[in-house]
Design an enzyme around this catalytic site. Structure first.
Site, PDB file in Angstrom:
ATOM      1  N   LEU A  63       0.853  -1.202   0.000  1.00  0.00           N
ATOM      2  CA  LEU A  63       0.000   0.000   0.000  1.00  0.00           C
ATOM      3  C   LEU A  63       0.880   1.240   0.000  1.00  0.00           C
ATOM      4  O   LEU A  63       1.923   1.255   0.647  1.00  0.00           O
ATOM      5  CB  LEU A  63      -0.859   0.056   1.259  1.00  0.00           C
ATOM      6  CG  LEU A  63      -1.971  -0.954   1.485  1.00  0.00           C
ATOM      7  CD1 LEU A  63      -2.830  -0.472   2.657  1.00  0.00           C
ATOM      8  CD2 LEU A  63      -2.806  -1.099   0.233  1.00  0.00           C
ATOM      9  N   ARG A  64       0.427   2.288  -0.675  1.00  0.00           N
ATOM     10  CA  ARG A  64       1.129   3.568  -0.601  1.00  0.00           C
ATOM     11  C   ARG A  64       0.246   4.650   0.025  1.00  0.00           C
ATOM     12  O   ARG A  64       0.624   5.805   0.078  1.00  0.00           O
ATOM     13  CB  ARG A  64       1.604   3.987  -2.002  1.00  0.00           C
ATOM     14  CG  ARG A  64       2.580   2.999  -2.632  1.00  0.00           C
ATOM     15  CD  ARG A  64       3.883   2.878  -1.853  1.00  0.00           C
ATOM     16  NE  ARG A  64       4.780   1.910  -2.453  1.00  0.00           N
ATOM     17  CZ  ARG A  64       4.912   0.651  -2.040  1.00  0.00           C
ATOM     18  NH1 ARG A  64       4.205   0.209  -1.009  1.00  0.00           N
ATOM     19  NH2 ARG A  64       5.732  -0.183  -2.632  1.00  0.00           N
ATOM     20  N   HIS A 179       9.519 -11.627   5.474  1.00  0.00           N
ATOM     21  CA  HIS A 179      10.284 -11.294   4.266  1.00  0.00           C
ATOM     22  C   HIS A 179      11.616 -12.011   4.453  1.00  0.00           C
ATOM     23  O   HIS A 179      12.457 -11.557   5.225  1.00  0.00           O
ATOM     24  CB  HIS A 179      10.467  -9.771   4.202  1.00  0.00           C
ATOM     25  CG  HIS A 179      11.416  -9.295   3.144  1.00  0.00           C
ATOM     26  ND1 HIS A 179      11.020  -8.953   1.882  1.00  0.00           N
ATOM     27  CD2 HIS A 179      12.757  -9.091   3.160  1.00  0.00           C
ATOM     28  CE1 HIS A 179      12.066  -8.555   1.170  1.00  0.00           C
ATOM     29  NE2 HIS A 179      13.135  -8.632   1.927  1.00  0.00           N
ATOM     30  N   ASP A 305       2.895  -9.514  -5.145  1.00  0.00           N
ATOM     31  CA  ASP A 305       3.909  -8.640  -4.538  1.00  0.00           C
ATOM     32  C   ASP A 305       3.933  -7.290  -5.252  1.00  0.00           C
ATOM     33  O   ASP A 305       4.982  -6.766  -5.613  1.00  0.00           O
ATOM     34  CB  ASP A 305       5.298  -9.281  -4.527  1.00  0.00           C
ATOM     35  CG  ASP A 305       6.225  -8.568  -3.547  1.00  0.00           C
ATOM     36  OD1 ASP A 305       5.723  -7.904  -2.627  1.00  0.00           O
ATOM     37  OD2 ASP A 305       7.453  -8.659  -3.713  1.00  0.00           O
TER      38      ASP A 305
END
Lengths: 421, 318
Positions: A63-64, A179, A305
């Site tokens: 998300l930005r 990650h 991704d």
């Protein structure tokens, strides 16, 4: 409300293996039935023989918003998802501010829901500020709607912190999304270590940085009984460790993303920053290992991704450019490439995009059966098109720019309402 | 005509972005032209080849030696020279690259010599620039004019670039000079050996057609050329090698180690030297063996040749 009947459709329910021509009846946002004929009075959507499947469930989307709306707002993300046939996403917490507060988790899900085209299931921060030190309030975050916990594009680096997170999350039945990259080995690296990086004069990240973290976290999952989910696994060595851990009964799952089974490190060419990803693109041998792990079931899901970046973040010398590629709109077509080349069956491929990630997220989506939400994607399996960055609805930074693909989304429905096509 | 195809095409022009992609004919043409400039320079230089042309030296990293060499090369050909050394934090340097290219385009610059701490920076500029770009060092990628001047120097002493054994010693990992020399020497048919501790050997470098040695004595045996690389101070201590004295003991070039190479082996160094770290002063200053000063002279001639070759097409159209 009147029913809608999707006629002349090749209906695929990946979870049950159903694959047949028929009619799908939708009422009040839910799937009512799979039938042979449209009920009387129903509105008709003629599918023309194309495939009607559950809307895609994409379990890794960056998300930005909040914080970097200029790269991609939630509104644009929702439109990009619809264009890609995606109706449910798990959103990463590494926004600015990060999703480590119940109110922020609620905000993101509610704001995304306001567009009516995509369900955003937040993956909340595992540690405060995604900083890797103190545990976030996992229980309260889950009550606010979080479906999993992780630190986004940052690895939970300290073994002790990871142990605590895995252990504590058990109380809430939640998985920790890692990650998988040992940060001290990856630090400063711009692409996979090896001949290509050496020729380009770029600092490398050894492939072992992934296996190292995967090996550690498998042991921690075994120690705690917690559930670790490795995001975007890319190397043969890590996949072999996961394969063995699953056999041993450790609670471990994983996903990968299309760049890692469709491209290798040579896509970087001469410093093409759109091919700068995290983890970096790997060797051809690793790419083939990812394909094999998709085929044998080691990999539980394919996620896009999706990591939006803007021109300012990418039009830089390679080592200084931001990592990440946009992926929502190419997720289906690039995955279908595995079907067209015979590496994966159509139904198993769709399961990796729908029912299997939905099961990991505890979502009722991803199924084509009575009572399930009428989240649908209609696509032409064979229609060819070319990925062009300027034609994307969402962020343009695709590593697939120029790639010819086969398989085109014709329409997307969210809770029975057409949102694309 | 071989010359018209010199360098790499990017955007609207041909540039010299690296040795990678040059064929033996292009390399030979540049070296031959450099040879003619060596004699012309000793007679005072031609002075008019680039008259009315503008050359900008854009150095994001400090370098007195290379910048001066390009400046002299341009002046001897009659070009107008502007030196630019943009300052500012290293993090923000990259952000201005595209803007810099646009500014230079508006100024109608003919040639841009650029040095930058990021690999690929010269190529990025070349995509956007109307001028011919000459890479004077980009990160740890390439430094093509250094390899060309090394080649001229070697050829003048050995008469050939074929079938020589060249030992490149030192910090290969961080060296753009090493990469350009590996590409040039293997393209011309010589054998390249890399000598360094494993921590300073880049991963996968053997695929570039070189032999790797961790033992300097082994690697120097029978070498025709011993090319030393600079080891920067910040690479010692916490990072790649434990200390300067340990490095000099095992990888520094002194008379005893040099004795293992061929009796007529040449000693080269791209400069600036760290005396007592990678090279002993007695070796560096031994005029029988060291051609380090000659490399500097060749540098000017090679850069004249490169500037000449890269502007031939536009000068012919003028």
């Amino acid at each position: 409300m009147t029913a809608t009947a999707f006629t002349d459709a090749r209906l695929i329910d990946p979870g049950s293996g159903l694959d047949r021509m028929g009619v799908l009846v939708v009422r009040d946002g839910l799937i009512e039935a799979i039938a042979d004929a449209a009920p009387e009075g129903a509105a008709i959507v003629d599918c023309g023989g194309a495939i009607l499947a559950p809307g895609l469930v994409d379990m890794r989307v960056g998300l930005r918003e909040p914080g970097e709306e200029h790269k991609e707002s939630l509104a644009v993300l929702a439109a990009a998802a619809s264009a890609g046939g995606v109706t449910t996403v798990m959103a990463l917490p590494d926004t600015d501010p990060p999703l480590d507060e119940p109110a922020l988790v609620e905000f993101v899900a509610r704001r995304a829901a306001s567009f009516g085209s995509v369900t955003v299931l937040p993956c909340a921060a595992a540690t405060k500020g995604c900083a890797g030190r103190e545990l976030a309030e996992l229980g309260l975050l889950q009550e606010a709607g979080a479906v999993a916990f992780g630190d986004g594009r940052r690895a939970i680096a300290e073994a002790r912190t990871m142990r605590l997170a895995l252990s504590y999350a058990r109380a809430f039945g939640a998985m920790i999304v890692q990650h998988p990259e040992e940060p001290s080995l990856a630090q400063g690296g711009a692409m996979t270590e090896g001949e290509t990086a050496t020729r380009l004069g770029l600092p490398g990240i050894p492939a072992a940085a992934e296996a190292l973290m995967v090996a550690r976290d498998i042991r921690l999952a075994a120690l705690t009984g917690g559930h670790v989910h490795f995001a975007h696994v890319t190397t043969a060595e890590a996949l072999e460790l996961i394969r063995r851990a699953k056999t041993d009964g450790v609670r471990v799952t994983c996903d990968t993303a299309p760049p890692y089974f469709d491209l290798n490190e040579t896509a970087v060419g001469e410093w093409r920053t759109y091919a700068k990803l995290s983890p970096p693109l790997r060797t051809e041998a690793d790419r083939q290992a990812v394909v094999a792990a998709l085929a044998d079931g080691t990999i539980d899901a394919i996620a896009s991704d999706h990591q939006p970046q803007d021109t300012d973040a990418k039009r830089l010398p390679f080592a200084q450019a931001e990592a990440g590629g946009s992926g929502l709109e190419t997720l289906l077509a690039v995955t279908l490439g595995l079907v067209h080349t015979g590496r994966l069956g159509l139904v198993p491929a769709l399961a990796l995009l729908t029912s299997r990630p939905a099961a990991l997220l505890g979502s009722p989506a991803g199924r084509l059966e009575a009572g399930a939400p009428a989240d649908l994607v209609l696509f032409d399996l064979d229609r060819a098109w070319q990925v062009r960055e300027e034609a994307l609805v969402g962020a343009h930074n695709t590593p697939f720019d120029g790639r010819p693909v086969q398989g085109k989304v014709l329409g997307t429905w969210k809770a029975g309402r057409r949102v694309f096509g | 005509m071989a010359e018209s195809g010199f360098g790499q095409k990017a955007g609207r022009r041909r540039h010299l972005l690296g040795i990678g992609g040059l064929d033996p004919g292009q390399i030979r043409a540049a070296l031959d032209l450099a040879e003619t400039y060596i004699s012309l320079n000793r007679q005072g230089g031609p002075r008019d080849v680039l008259r009315g042309r503008t050359l900008v030296n854009l150095f994001f990293e400090n370098s007195t030696r290379t910048r001066t060499s390009f400046e002299l090369a341009g002046k001897r050909l009659g070009a107008d020279i502007v030196n630019m050394s943009p300052s500012g934090s290293s993090v923000s340097k990259g952000e201005t690259l595209i803007d810099t290219a646009m500014t230079l385009n508006a100024m109608h610059v003919d040639m841009l010599v650029v040095r930058h701490d990021q690999s690929g920076a010269a190529a990025l500029l070349a995509q956007k620039l109307d001028a011919a770009v000459i890479n004077a060092g980009d990160g740890t990628h390439e430094h093509p004019t250094q390899a060309l001047l090394d080649a001229v120097t070697i050829r003048r002493h050995k008469g050939t670039l074929e079938n020589l054994t060249v030992a490149i010693c030192g910090d290969v990992l961080h060296s753009r000079v090493a990469r350009s020399n590996i590409l040039l020497l293997t393209t011309m048919g010589s054998r390249v050996r890399l000598i360094a501790p494993p921590t300073l050997i880049p991963s996968g470098v053997a695929a570039m057609g070189v032999e790797v040695f961790n033992d300097m004595a082994e690697g120097l045996k029978g070498a025709d050329i011993v090319m030393m690389l600079r080891l920067q101070k910040e690479r010692m201590g916490r990072s790649f090698v434990p200390s300067a004295r340990e490095y000099f003991r095992f990888y520094g070039l002194d008379q005893a180690k040099l004795a293992l190479a061929k009796p007529d082996a040449l000693v080269m160094h791209p400069g600036p030297m760290n005396r007592g770290v990678e090279i002993d002063s007695a070796v560096a200053d031994d005029l029988q063996r060291s051609v380090i000063q000659e490399q500097v002279e060749m540098g000017v001639a090679v850069r004249m040749a490169v500037l000449d070759l890269l502007t031939r097409d536009t000068r012919a159209n003028a």
